[in-house]
Design an enzyme around this catalytic site. Structure first.
Site, PDB file in Angstrom:
ATOM      1  N   LYS A  47       0.853  -1.181   0.000  1.00 42.30           N
ATOM      2  CA  LYS A  47       0.000   0.000   0.000  1.00 42.30           C
ATOM      3  C   LYS A  47       0.894   1.237   0.000  1.00 42.30           C
ATOM      4  O   LYS A  47       1.938   1.252   0.662  1.00 42.30           O
ATOM      5  CB  LYS A  47      -0.875  -0.006   1.260  1.00 42.30           C
ATOM      6  N   ASN A  71     -13.127   4.476  -5.820  1.00 42.01           N
ATOM      7  CA  ASN A  71     -12.636   4.487  -4.446  1.00 42.01           C
ATOM      8  C   ASN A  71     -12.107   5.863  -4.081  1.00 42.01           C
ATOM      9  O   ASN A  71     -11.577   6.592  -4.913  1.00 42.01           O
ATOM     10  CB  ASN A  71     -11.552   3.416  -4.227  1.00 42.01           C
ATOM     11  N   GLY A  74      -8.336   7.440   0.678  1.00 39.01           N
ATOM     12  CA  GLY A  74      -7.663   8.512   1.420  1.00 39.01           C
ATOM     13  C   GLY A  74      -6.404   8.048   2.128  1.00 39.01           C
ATOM     14  O   GLY A  74      -6.098   8.492   3.243  1.00 39.01           O
ATOM     15  N   ASN A 126       4.548   7.198  -5.618  1.00 47.07           N
ATOM     16  CA  ASN A 126       3.222   7.409  -6.185  1.00 47.07           C
ATOM     17  C   ASN A 126       3.007   8.906  -6.421  1.00 47.07           C
ATOM     18  O   ASN A 126       2.899   9.676  -5.464  1.00 47.07           O
ATOM     19  CB  ASN A 126       2.193   6.846  -5.197  1.00 47.07           C
ATOM     20  N   CYS A 129      -1.944  10.002  -6.347  1.00 47.48           N
ATOM     21  CA  CYS A 129      -3.101   9.713  -5.493  1.00 47.48           C
ATOM     22  C   CYS A 129      -4.146  10.817  -5.655  1.00 47.48           C
ATOM     23  O   CYS A 129      -3.855  11.984  -5.392  1.00 47.48           O
ATOM     24  CB  CYS A 129      -2.681   9.611  -4.030  1.00 47.48           C
ATOM     25  N   ASN A 194      -2.429   4.983 -12.703  1.00 49.48           N
ATOM     26  CA  ASN A 194      -3.288   4.988 -11.529  1.00 49.48           C
ATOM     27  C   ASN A 194      -4.747   5.083 -11.983  1.00 49.48           C
ATOM     28  O   ASN A 194      -5.032   5.188 -13.186  1.00 49.48           O
ATOM     29  CB  ASN A 194      -2.917   6.185 -10.649  1.00 49.48           C
ATOM     30  N   SER A 195      -5.645   5.068 -11.020  1.00 53.57           N
ATOM     31  CA  SER A 195      -7.071   5.183 -11.327  1.00 53.57           C
ATOM     32  C   SER A 195      -7.361   6.497 -12.072  1.00 53.57           C
ATOM     33  O   SER A 195      -6.586   7.445 -12.008  1.00 53.57           O
ATOM     34  CB  SER A 195      -7.879   5.133 -10.032  1.00 53.57           C
ATOM     35  N   THR A 272      -8.722  -3.706  -9.351  1.00 50.48           N
ATOM     36  CA  THR A 272     -10.135  -3.995  -9.078  1.00 50.48           C
ATOM     37  C   THR A 272     -10.471  -5.491  -9.168  1.00 50.48           C
ATOM     38  O   THR A 272     -11.170  -6.036  -8.305  1.00 50.48           O
ATOM     39  CB  THR A 272     -11.032  -3.187 -10.045  1.00 50.48           C
TER      40      THR A 272
HETATM   41  C1  DHB Z   1      -5.302   6.109  -2.701  1.00 47.11           C
HETATM   42  C2  DHB Z   1      -5.767   6.005  -3.987  1.00 47.11           C
HETATM   43  C3  DHB Z   1      -4.895   6.032  -5.040  1.00 47.11           C
HETATM   44  O1  DHB Z   1      -5.286   5.919  -6.317  1.00 47.11           O
HETATM   45  C4  DHB Z   1      -3.549   6.179  -4.787  1.00 47.11           C
HETATM   46  O2  DHB Z   1      -2.708   6.223  -5.818  1.00 47.11           O
HETATM   47  C5  DHB Z   1      -3.088   6.279  -3.502  1.00 47.11           C
HETATM   48  C6  DHB Z   1      -3.965   6.238  -2.457  1.00 47.11           C
HETATM   49  C7  DHB Z   1      -6.228   6.099  -1.571  1.00 47.11           C
HETATM   50  O3  DHB Z   1      -7.300   6.702  -1.678  1.00 47.11           O
HETATM   51  O4  DHB Z   1      -5.890   5.522  -0.525  1.00 47.11           O
END
Ligand code: DHB
Length: 311
Positions: A47, A71, A74, A126, A129, A194-195, A272
């Site tokens: 994570k 999602n 956070g 990352n 986010c 990323n998303s 996912t």
């Molecule tokens: C979170 C979501 C993400 O796409 C990311 O790159 C890092 C953290 C999150 O909401 O925890």
């Protein structure tokens, strides 16, 4: 015919070309152990961690429907030291630390810790986010991205690293981003993507948002993302011949993996689909990829990696 699906990310060797996307099944050591012990994961990524523990955004903060997920977690995580400790003596496959520092001060501290820990190799920074309130995605500000990479490389010295990028949508942004990324020769891989940040999924029946944080806005994952991920892999692969690309987005089956590799990925992450179907996802992907390669007569990934045909 014997097929071989071994691959590399930078100098790291993977027995199979798939692993989890950061965020999925990798917040605590129980889940990380499962990923690590699975015979069909080529690696594990943690994570994205901050310096200290965070509980994340209010729930509900994840929802999944037919085409994919939304999602806004956070950044719930157990803090850098927790993941660094879990990684000690993990020698049978690559384990990547992912980090998403909250600010420059945290980046400074975390990057220094990474530099001092020899066993942390190729960390994934990352830059994308989308879910922390009042914190813009670094990858969408090219000045921020440059400053962040400058700071990372100054602190890490010779140590190689990767970055997780947000999806881009205009060719000029691939030019800008590639100009910056290609300047740093210790950047060994990029993860695309990323998303899709700040999407909105709605429940027609109740007329409500699917998740609570940020007025319902969140990162979109799953099937929605496949064409976006393929385009990002393809467009960076054209521009960054010396940087490995880890694909991420919309992978549910062996054919999706095949397409990521065809577009230029050397390995793929699964988000996912792993969240929804659990660890058996990787055995399924393996069987399906091997079967497709056999049908097509490919014996290894390099025979088709990046070899998409333009018509
Ligand atoms: C979170 C979501 C993400 O796409 C990311 O790159 C890092 C953290 C999150 O909401 O925890």
């Amino acid at each position: 015919m014997n097929c071989n699906v071994q691959t590399r990310i930078g100098e790291q060797f993977l027995e199979v070309p798939f692993y989890n996307a950061s965020g999925v099944l990798c917040v605590n050591t129980n889940d990380l152990d499962k990923l690590y012990e699975c015979n069909y994961t080529g690696a594990v990524v943690t994570k994205s961690c901050t310096l200290k523990y965070r509980s994340g955004n209010p729930e509900p903060r994840y929802w999944c429907g037919e085409y994919g997920s939304i999602n806004s977690s956070g950044l719930p995580n157990n803090g850098f030291d927790y993941y660094a400790k879990w990684m000690i003596d993990k020698n049978t496959k690559p384990v990547f630390l992912s980090t998403s520092p909250m600010n420059k001060n945290e980046l400074n501290i975390i990057a220094n810790k990474i530099r001092d820990l020899d066993y942390i190799k190729n960390p994934e920074f990352n830059l994308s986010c989308p879910n922390v309130i009042n914190k813009p995605q670094i990858g969408y500000s090219f000045d921020d991205m440059k400053n962040t990479l400058q700071m990372i490389t100054e602190i890490l010295g010779e140590k190689k690293f990767g970055v997780k990028l947000p999806p881009y949508f205009d060719p000029i942004h691939f030019d800008y981003a590639s100009d910056i990324l290609s300047y740093y020769n210790t950047l060994s891989y990029i993860t695309c993507s990323n998303s899709i940040g700040n999407g909105l999924l709605i429940n027609t029946e109740t007329e409500e948002t699917r998740i609570r944080p940020k007025n319902g806005l969140g990162g979109i994952g799953g099937k929605y993302c496949l064409p976006v991920a393929l385009s990002n892999i393809f467009q960076f692969n054209e521009r960054l011949p010396n940087i490995d690309i880890v694909g991420c987005g919309g992978i549910y089956n062996g054919e999706d993996v095949f397409q990521h590799i065809l577009a230029g990925a050397c390995a793929v992450q699964v988000g996912t689909c792993l969240y929804e179907n659990g660890i058996s996802t990787f055995n399924k992907l393996y069987n399906e990829l091997i079967e497709l390669m056999r049908k097509k007569g490919y014996k290894c990934l390099n025979e088709f990696k990046g070899k998409i045909k333009i018509i």
